[in-house]
Structure formats: C-alpha cells, structure tokens
Scaffold this motif. Sequence first.
Motif, PDB file in Angstrom:
ATOM      1  N   GLY A  32     -29.148  15.426 -35.091  1.00 12.68           N
ATOM      2  CA  GLY A  32     -28.246  14.684 -35.970  1.00 12.68           C
ATOM      3  C   GLY A  32     -28.531  14.844 -37.453  1.00 12.68           C
ATOM      4  O   GLY A  32     -27.797  14.329 -38.285  1.00 12.68           O
ATOM      5  N   SER A  33     -29.585  15.584 -37.803  1.00 15.07           N
ATOM      6  CA  SER A  33     -29.970  15.732 -39.208  1.00 15.07           C
ATOM      7  C   SER A  33     -29.331  16.939 -39.885  1.00 15.07           C
ATOM      8  O   SER A  33     -29.419  17.072 -41.104  1.00 15.07           O
ATOM      9  N   GLY A  34     -28.703  17.783 -39.118  1.00 16.95           N
ATOM     10  CA  GLY A  34     -28.112  19.000 -39.677  1.00 16.95           C
ATOM     11  C   GLY A  34     -27.150  18.758 -40.822  1.00 16.95           C
ATOM     12  O   GLY A  34     -27.255  19.410 -41.872  1.00 16.95           O
ATOM     13  N   PRO A  35     -26.197  17.823 -40.678  1.00 14.77           N
ATOM     14  CA  PRO A  35     -25.237  17.620 -41.772  1.00 14.77           C
ATOM     15  C   PRO A  35     -25.868  17.182 -43.095  1.00 14.77           C
ATOM     16  O   PRO A  35     -25.513  17.701 -44.151  1.00 14.77           O
ATOM     17  N   VAL A  36     -26.810  16.256 -43.056  1.00 15.52           N
ATOM     18  CA  VAL A  36     -27.412  15.800 -44.303  1.00 15.52           C
ATOM     19  C   VAL A  36     -28.226  16.922 -44.941  1.00 15.52           C
ATOM     20  O   VAL A  36     -28.196  17.109 -46.164  1.00 15.52           O
ATOM     21  N   VAL A  37     -28.908  17.720 -44.151  1.00 13.41           N
ATOM     22  CA  VAL A  37     -29.708  18.814 -44.708  1.00 13.41           C
ATOM     23  C   VAL A  37     -28.805  19.890 -45.297  1.00 13.41           C
ATOM     24  O   VAL A  37     -29.094  20.451 -46.357  1.00 13.41           O
ATOM     25  N   SER A  38     -27.684  20.153 -44.663  1.00  9.80           N
ATOM     26  CA  SER A  38     -26.722  21.125 -45.212  1.00  9.80           C
ATOM     27  C   SER A  38     -26.189  20.658 -46.563  1.00  9.80           C
ATOM     28  O   SER A  38     -26.056  21.453 -47.503  1.00  9.80           O
ATOM     29  N   LEU A  39     -25.882  19.376 -46.663  1.00  7.80           N
ATOM     30  CA  LEU A  39     -25.398  18.839 -47.936  1.00  7.80           C
ATOM     31  C   LEU A  39     -26.496  18.865 -49.000  1.00  7.80           C
ATOM     32  O   LEU A  39     -26.231  19.135 -50.177  1.00  7.80           O
ATOM     33  N   MET A  40     -27.729  18.619 -48.586  1.00  8.54           N
ATOM     34  CA  MET A  40     -28.847  18.706 -49.527  1.00  8.54           C
ATOM     35  C   MET A  40     -28.990  20.130 -50.051  1.00  8.54           C
ATOM     36  O   MET A  40     -29.214  20.338 -51.249  1.00  8.54           O
ATOM     37  N   ALA A  41     -28.860  21.094 -49.162  1.00  3.64           N
ATOM     38  CA  ALA A  41     -28.955  22.494 -49.567  1.00  3.64           C
ATOM     39  C   ALA A  41     -27.841  22.835 -50.554  1.00  3.64           C
ATOM     40  O   ALA A  41     -28.076  23.511 -51.568  1.00  3.64           O
ATOM     41  N   GLU A  42     -26.644  22.359 -50.265  1.00  9.80           N
ATOM     42  CA  GLU A  42     -25.515  22.607 -51.168  1.00  9.80           C
ATOM     43  C   GLU A  42     -25.796  22.016 -52.546  1.00  9.80           C
ATOM     44  O   GLU A  42     -25.538  22.637 -53.576  1.00  9.80           O
ATOM     45  N   ARG A  43     -26.345  20.816 -52.568  1.00 10.93           N
ATOM     46  CA  ARG A  43     -26.663  20.162 -53.842  1.00 10.93           C
ATOM     47  C   ARG A  43     -27.730  20.949 -54.603  1.00 10.93           C
ATOM     48  O   ARG A  43     -27.623  21.147 -55.814  1.00 10.93           O
ATOM     49  N   LEU A  44     -28.750  21.413 -53.898  1.00  9.33           N
ATOM     50  CA  LEU A  44     -29.805  22.193 -54.547  1.00  9.33           C
ATOM     51  C   LEU A  44     -29.275  23.534 -55.064  1.00  9.33           C
ATOM     52  O   LEU A  44     -29.699  24.009 -56.112  1.00  9.33           O
ATOM     53  N   GLU A  45     -28.357  24.125 -54.336  1.00 10.10           N
ATOM     54  CA  GLU A  45     -27.768  25.387 -54.790  1.00 10.10           C
ATOM     55  C   GLU A  45     -26.930  25.180 -56.051  1.00 10.10           C
ATOM     56  O   GLU A  45     -26.818  26.080 -56.885  1.00 10.10           O
ATOM     57  N   MET A  46     -26.347  24.005 -56.206  1.00 16.86           N
ATOM     58  CA  MET A  46     -25.574  23.698 -57.413  1.00 16.86           C
ATOM     59  C   MET A  46     -26.458  23.568 -58.645  1.00 16.86           C
ATOM     60  O   MET A  46     -25.967  23.641 -59.775  1.00 16.86           O
ATOM     61  N   ALA A  47     -27.741  23.379 -58.449  1.00 13.71           N
ATOM     62  CA  ALA A  47     -28.656  23.192 -59.578  1.00 13.71           C
ATOM     63  C   ALA A  47     -28.613  24.385 -60.534  1.00 13.71           C
ATOM     64  O   ALA A  47     -28.755  24.211 -61.748  1.00 13.71           O
ATOM     65  N   ARG A  48     -28.388  25.578 -60.024  1.00 14.19           N
ATOM     66  CA  ARG A  48     -28.302  26.760 -60.898  1.00 14.19           C
ATOM     67  C   ARG A  48     -27.113  26.624 -61.846  1.00 14.19           C
ATOM     68  O   ARG A  48     -27.222  26.864 -63.045  1.00 14.19           O
ATOM     69  N   ASP A  49     -25.958  26.218 -61.303  1.00  8.96           N
ATOM     70  CA  ASP A  49     -24.771  26.056 -62.141  1.00  8.96           C
ATOM     71  C   ASP A  49     -24.955  24.930 -63.157  1.00  8.96           C
ATOM     72  O   ASP A  49     -24.523  25.046 -64.304  1.00  8.96           O
ATOM     73  N   VAL A  50     -25.584  23.842 -62.724  1.00 11.55           N
ATOM     74  CA  VAL A  50     -25.838  22.732 -63.642  1.00 11.55           C
ATOM     75  C   VAL A  50     -26.786  23.195 -64.751  1.00 11.55           C
ATOM     76  O   VAL A  50     -26.567  22.911 -65.937  1.00 11.55           O
ATOM     77  N   ALA A  51     -27.817  23.930 -64.381  1.00  8.52           N
ATOM     78  CA  ALA A  51     -28.757  24.453 -65.383  1.00  8.52           C
ATOM     79  C   ALA A  51     -28.039  25.387 -66.350  1.00  8.52           C
ATOM     80  O   ALA A  51     -28.275  25.332 -67.566  1.00  8.52           O
ATOM     81  N   TRP A  52     -27.156  26.225 -65.835  1.00 13.14           N
ATOM     82  CA  TRP A  52     -26.413  27.162 -66.673  1.00 13.14           C
ATOM     83  C   TRP A  52     -25.506  26.399 -67.644  1.00 13.14           C
ATOM     84  O   TRP A  52     -25.409  26.736 -68.823  1.00 13.14           O
ATOM     85  N   ALA A  53     -24.855  25.345 -67.159  1.00 14.08           N
ATOM     86  CA  ALA A  53     -23.994  24.528 -68.029  1.00 14.08           C
ATOM     87  C   ALA A  53     -24.831  23.842 -69.110  1.00 14.08           C
ATOM     88  O   ALA A  53     -24.446  23.830 -70.285  1.00 14.08           O
ATOM     89  N   LYS A  54     -25.963  23.279 -68.728  1.00 19.62           N
ATOM     90  CA  LYS A  54     -26.823  22.607 -69.708  1.00 19.62           C
ATOM     91  C   LYS A  54     -27.400  23.619 -70.692  1.00 19.62           C
ATOM     92  O   LYS A  54     -27.526  23.339 -71.889  1.00 19.62           O
ATOM     93  N   TRP A  55     -27.774  24.776 -70.195  1.00 16.42           N
ATOM     94  CA  TRP A  55     -28.298  25.846 -71.039  1.00 16.42           C
ATOM     95  C   TRP A  55     -27.253  26.216 -72.094  1.00 16.42           C
ATOM     96  O   TRP A  55     -27.566  26.319 -73.276  1.00 16.42           O
ATOM     97  N   GLY A  56     -26.010  26.400 -71.645  1.00 18.54           N
ATOM     98  CA  GLY A  56     -24.928  26.765 -72.556  1.00 18.54           C
ATOM     99  C   GLY A  56     -24.629  25.698 -73.588  1.00 18.54           C
ATOM    100  O   GLY A  56     -24.240  26.002 -74.716  1.00 18.54           O
ATOM    101  N   ASP A  57     -24.806  24.438 -73.209  1.00 19.77           N
ATOM    102  CA  ASP A  57     -24.535  23.318 -74.125  1.00 19.77           C
ATOM    103  C   ASP A  57     -25.771  22.889 -74.903  1.00 19.77           C
ATOM    104  O   ASP A  57     -25.706  21.954 -75.706  1.00 19.77           O
ATOM    105  N   GLY A  58     -26.909  23.520 -74.628  1.00 20.99           N
ATOM    106  CA  GLY A  58     -28.149  23.155 -75.318  1.00 20.99           C
ATOM    107  C   GLY A  58     -28.666  21.784 -74.926  1.00 20.99           C
ATOM    108  O   GLY A  58     -29.327  21.110 -75.725  1.00 20.99           O
TER     109      GLY A  58
END
Length: 177
Positions: A32-58
């Motif tokens: 039963g833990s598969g869905p929450v772990v998949s969503l966690m992985a998705e959130r962690l993968e978004m960290a690159r885009d968030v970092a890129w946005a913050k990097w671009g905005d200083g």
Amino acid sequence: MGDGAVFRFRWLGILLLGLLISGCATPPLPEGSGPVVSLMAERLEMARDVAWAKWGDGLPVRDPEREQRVLDKLLRQGSRADIDDVLIIRFARAQIEASCLEQEAWMKRWREGAPQPAGDPPALGDLRLRLDRLSAMLLAEYAAAWDTPPAAVAKKLRPVVIDPRSAAVAASGFVGR
C-alpha cells in the motif's frame, strides 16, 4: 597478544560483521506504500525545476515563510482527514527538507560548471501550484502508509535523487513498523 585477547578480537570482528550485514537488509516496501512513494519521487524530481527557477530569479533555496504556509495548509488538510498533527509535521518537514537538499545539490553542480537545463527557467509560481497540488495528494496517500519502514522508502527514492541524503531525509517522515 594472548589467546584470550585474540579470541575477544575475533569475536568482536564477527559481531561487527554480523551487525553490518543485518543492517544492510532493507525491508520490502509494503504494497500500500507504492502511491505515496511515487508521489514523493515526483516531488523530488521537481526539485531540479524549482532550483532552476530560483537560480534564474536569483532566489535562495530556503524560504521559511513559504515553507510555513505549506505546513499550515497541510495541517488544515490533515485535520480534516483525521491525521495526527505530529505525523503531518514530521512528514511535511521531511519532504520540504529533502526538496531543499536536492535544490542545493543542483545549484552546487551548476556553480561547479555542470550543464544547466536548456531554455528559460520555468515560472516559480507555476511550479509552486503544482507542488501544492502534489503535496495534498501526498498527504492523502501518506494517511494510509504512515507506518511504512523508512529504509524501504529511502531505497526506492535513491535512484531519483542526486544527493543521497535527500532520499533518507524524505523517508524520515515515516514512522516505520
């Protein structure tokens, strides 16, 4: 070295080896833990885009006011779903910290000359809307899997992170069985 000392030294070595081997065994991820772990992985993968946005905005990685607003919102959602506040705080803080570690790791790579993502950085506001929706889904799935073994979660998350600490920190939001 006397026979007694050699025996104790060998015994200690065998004991330490046994502890090391037993510590390497990771419990399986409960079904039963598969869905929450998949969503966690998705959130962690978004960290690159968030970092890129913050990097671009200083902007800095850490935003304590935003993090508190996210936590407050999740506490309200969790109370409606009858999830204990302590569990919500533990889980949400772990996800936020893991994301920050990933963002910091990405920015460090870029400072050291690693290739940056192609194109313009995404709009941080759009990413935050996605993260808010994802966080609400995460909380709903967490409600059914809060007692998942953290080691199993960390093992599942390691392939999607660039900083191994991120996987362990994200997994620390689980209580374990």
